[in-house]
Design a protein around this motif. Structure first.
Motif, short mmCIF file in Angstrom:
data_model
loop_
_atom_site.label_atom_id
_atom_site.label_comp_id
_atom_site.label_asym_id
_atom_site.label_seq_id
_atom_site.Cartn_x
_atom_site.Cartn_y
_atom_site.Cartn_z
N ALA A 34 0.76 -1.27 0.02
CA ALA A 34 0.01 0.04 0.07
C ALA A 34 0.70 1.34 0.01
O ALA A 34 2.01 1.38 0.58
CB ALA A 34 -1.10 0.20 0.96
N ALA A 35 0.45 2.41 -0.49
CA ALA A 35 1.07 3.69 -0.66
C ALA A 35 1.03 4.56 0.73
O ALA A 35 0.05 4.19 1.57
CB ALA A 35 0.35 4.48 -1.60
N SER A 36 1.95 5.17 1.01
CA SER A 36 2.00 6.10 2.07
C SER A 36 1.58 7.27 1.63
O SER A 36 1.37 8.21 2.40
CB SER A 36 3.39 6.00 2.67
OG SER A 36 4.47 6.65 1.63
N ARG A 37 1.69 7.77 0.45
CA ARG A 37 1.32 9.29 -0.04
C ARG A 37 -0.23 9.47 0.17
O ARG A 37 -0.71 9.65 -0.89
CB ARG A 37 2.15 9.68 -1.30
CG ARG A 37 3.65 9.68 -1.10
CD ARG A 37 4.01 10.24 -2.38
NE ARG A 37 5.47 10.18 -2.39
CZ ARG A 37 6.12 11.32 -2.00
NH1 ARG A 37 5.36 12.32 -1.54
NH2 ARG A 37 7.48 11.48 -2.04
N THR A 38 -0.60 9.35 1.27
CA THR A 38 -2.20 9.54 1.26
C THR A 38 -2.72 9.95 2.88
O THR A 38 -1.75 9.45 3.99
CB THR A 38 -2.98 8.34 1.06
OG1 THR A 38 -4.33 8.24 1.09
CG2 THR A 38 -2.25 6.91 1.86
N SER A 39 -3.58 10.57 2.92
CA SER A 39 -4.15 10.94 4.41
C SER A 39 -4.83 9.64 5.08
O SER A 39 -5.47 10.01 6.17
CB SER A 39 -4.88 12.20 4.38
OG SER A 39 -5.88 12.22 3.52
N THR A 40 -5.07 8.89 4.30
CA THR A 40 -6.02 7.69 4.62
C THR A 40 -5.24 6.56 4.74
O THR A 40 -4.19 6.21 3.83
CB THR A 40 -7.12 7.39 4.05
OG1 THR A 40 -7.92 8.66 3.72
CG2 THR A 40 -8.33 6.22 4.29
N SER A 41 -5.27 5.47 5.72
CA SER A 41 -4.65 4.39 6.00
C SER A 41 -4.90 3.54 4.69
O SER A 41 -6.12 3.42 4.51
CB SER A 41 -4.77 3.56 7.10
OG SER A 41 -4.36 4.32 8.31
N ARG A 42 -4.19 2.70 4.09
CA ARG A 42 -4.34 2.00 3.14
C ARG A 42 -3.89 0.54 3.45
O ARG A 42 -3.05 0.29 4.29
CB ARG A 42 -3.45 2.52 1.90
CG ARG A 42 -3.89 3.81 1.52
CD ARG A 42 -5.31 3.85 0.80
NE ARG A 42 -5.69 5.43 0.52
CZ ARG A 42 -6.69 5.55 -0.20
NH1 ARG A 42 -7.63 4.75 -0.58
NH2 ARG A 42 -6.98 6.82 -0.59
#
Length: 199
Positions: free
Chosen positions: A162-170
């Motif tokens: 999963a990506a880290s560049r997001t404000s939501t846990s993936r």
């Protein structure tokens, strides 16, 4: 002199009833029976107990030899590509192996070796590409899922991270179909670290 004969694994051998086995009158000729038996056993072992391993690193064909009725196989799919900077890692290709797979002598079997997933470079291709499947006869190992830049990991033989560049846990991509690998790693919204691909 008398001789008895016995079938031992397809090998006929003579047993001397009289005299020494090392120097007997065998059909009118004096013969070293120990040497004869050793040579026959060695020949038998060489012909009956042979393991041949054939490895494919590129797509090709395999023709089943005469006398072969089953094989052991190991088929691995190609790995997925990683996501763009800060993206998740690509998942490993699916893995399948078993013994006793029935084959037919003289039949040509196609072997497909999957290519690895493409690496992400720039928009709109921020996600890594999925790996391609590898196939032997009816056996398919699924390519690994690609790692993502700003989303959940992609499903595959082993899931992409999963990506880290997001404000939501993936969440990491699922291992699909199940049984060929592992899910990709998750990424927490509070962290700047992306998930790794499944193995």
């Amino acid at each position: 002199r008398g001789y008895g004969f016995k079938d031992l694994g397809g090998l006929w051998y003579g047993l001397c009833y009289e005299g020494c086995i090392n120097n007997v009158d065998y059909f009118g000729e004096r013969t070293n029976m120990t040497g004869v038996l050793n040579a026959l056993f060695a020949s038998l072992a060489g012909e009956r107990f042979v393991t041949v391993i054939q490895t494919f690193t590129a797509t090709g064909e395999w023709v089943c030899p005469t006398g072969v009725t089953e094989v052991e196989y190991l088929v691995v799919g190609a790995g997925g590509g990683g996501g763009l900077s800060g993206g998740g890692g690509g998942g490993a290709g699916g893995y399948r192996t078993a013994t006793g797979f029935a084959v037919t002598a003289g039949t040509t079997y196609t072997v497909t070796v999957g290519a690895g997933g493409t690496a992400a470079n720039s928009a709109p291709s921020n996600d890594g590409g999925d790996g391609n499947n590898s196939v032997f006869s009816t056996i398919t190992s699924t390519g690994g899922g690609g790692g993502t830049f700003a989303d959940n990991g992609r499903a595959g033989g082993s899931g992409g991270g999963a990506a880290s560049r997001t404000s939501t846990s993936r969440t990491g991509g699922a291992a699909s179909p199940s049984g060929q690998g592992s899910a990709g790693g998750n990424a927490d919204a509070s962290s700047t670290r992306a998930g790794g691909g499944g193995g």
